[in-house]
Design a protein around this motif. Structure first.
Motif, PDB file in Angstrom:
ATOM      1  N   CYS A   5      31.345  26.682  37.097  1.00  0.00           N
ATOM      2  CA  CYS A   5      31.862  28.046  37.141  1.00  0.00           C
ATOM      3  C   CYS A   5      32.645  28.356  35.862  1.00  0.00           C
ATOM      4  O   CYS A   5      32.576  29.476  35.341  1.00  0.00           O
ATOM      5  N   ALA A   6      33.367  27.377  35.332  1.00  0.00           N
ATOM      6  CA  ALA A   6      34.103  27.575  34.080  1.00  0.00           C
ATOM      7  C   ALA A   6      33.145  27.799  32.912  1.00  0.00           C
ATOM      8  O   ALA A   6      33.461  28.566  31.995  1.00  0.00           O
ATOM      9  N   HIS A  52      40.882  27.296  38.412  1.00  0.00           N
ATOM     10  CA  HIS A  52      40.953  27.795  37.033  1.00  0.00           C
ATOM     11  C   HIS A  52      42.340  28.334  36.714  1.00  0.00           C
ATOM     12  O   HIS A  52      42.829  28.171  35.599  1.00  0.00           O
ATOM     13  N   GLY A 109      38.172  30.019  41.300  1.00  0.00           N
ATOM     14  CA  GLY A 109      39.194  30.760  40.576  1.00  0.00           C
ATOM     15  C   GLY A 109      40.578  30.168  40.746  1.00  0.00           C
ATOM     16  O   GLY A 109      41.376  30.141  39.808  1.00  0.00           O
ATOM     17  N   TYR A 138      34.940  34.077  44.191  1.00  0.00           N
ATOM     18  CA  TYR A 138      35.437  33.318  43.041  1.00  0.00           C
ATOM     19  C   TYR A 138      36.946  33.116  43.144  1.00  0.00           C
ATOM     20  O   TYR A 138      37.458  32.027  42.904  1.00  0.00           O
ATOM     21  N   CYS A 166      31.029  32.879  44.994  1.00  0.00           N
ATOM     22  CA  CYS A 166      31.431  32.227  43.749  1.00  0.00           C
ATOM     23  C   CYS A 166      30.192  31.794  42.961  1.00  0.00           C
ATOM     24  O   CYS A 166      29.179  31.405  43.551  1.00  0.00           O
ATOM     25  N   LYS A 197      32.092  31.377  33.248  1.00  0.00           N
ATOM     26  CA  LYS A 197      33.184  32.274  32.847  1.00  0.00           C
ATOM     27  C   LYS A 197      33.662  32.028  31.413  1.00  0.00           C
ATOM     28  O   LYS A 197      34.523  32.742  30.925  1.00  0.00           O
ATOM     29  N   ARG A 198      33.139  30.985  30.785  1.00  0.00           N
ATOM     30  CA  ARG A 198      33.549  30.578  29.421  1.00  0.00           C
ATOM     31  C   ARG A 198      35.054  30.298  29.354  1.00  0.00           C
ATOM     32  O   ARG A 198      35.757  30.767  28.476  1.00  0.00           O
ATOM     33  N   ASP A 199      35.516  29.483  30.311  1.00  0.00           N
ATOM     34  CA  ASP A 199      36.922  29.118  30.415  1.00  0.00           C
ATOM     35  C   ASP A 199      37.144  27.762  29.738  1.00  0.00           C
ATOM     36  O   ASP A 199      37.150  26.713  30.387  1.00  0.00           O
TER      37      ASP A 199
END
Length: 140
Positions: free
Chosen positions: A56-57, A38, A35, A30, A22, A60-62
């Protein structure tokens, strides 16, 4: 020497399964690590795990996850991502409280990106039982 038929030329061998760790730095994939948070399949059980999933967001551009896990009293209306930003790693430096037995916690981390790093001491609080990012102090 064997002869190739048109069919055999077009066949490709499958690449071996690749399960990278991840982006948060833990060994899980992930999908099994950040994930699942998310996707809304549970909430981060500690302030540190929320910090990792939020990093991590960013990778990932979350935006939806970042806003969902931001404390309501400090949450911005939206997040603008720098399209040139390439996050390259996360290092947790210290944690204080932030476990299942606490209502507040802090996580100090260094997030590396192409060309530098961000060092922050983040504050977290529980909101309706789930950890939420409140704010942070950035240092050099």
């Amino acid at each position: 020497m064997s002869r190739r038929t048109p069919q055999s030329r077009n066949q490709r061998r499958s690449a071996p399964a690749h399960n990278p760790s991840c982006p948060c730095g833990l060994a899980e994939t992930y999908e099994k690590c950040c994930g699942r948070f998310h996707r809304g399949q549970g909430t981060a059980p500690t302030a540190e795990s929320l910090m990792r999933s939020r990093y991590c967001a960013f990778v990932k551009r979350d935006e939806a996850y970042l806003l969902r896990t931001w404390h309501p009293r400090t949450r911005p209306a939206s997040i603008e991502f720098d399209p040139a930003m390439r996050w390259t790693g996360l290092e947790i430096l210290t944690t204080s409280e932030g476990t299942a037995f606490h209502t507040t916690g802090t996580v100090t981390f260094r997030a590396s990106y192409a060309g530098g790093s961000l060092h922050e001491r983040s504050r977290f609080e529980r909101v309706d039982g789930a950890w939420a990012y409140v704010d942070g102090d950035i240092s050099e």
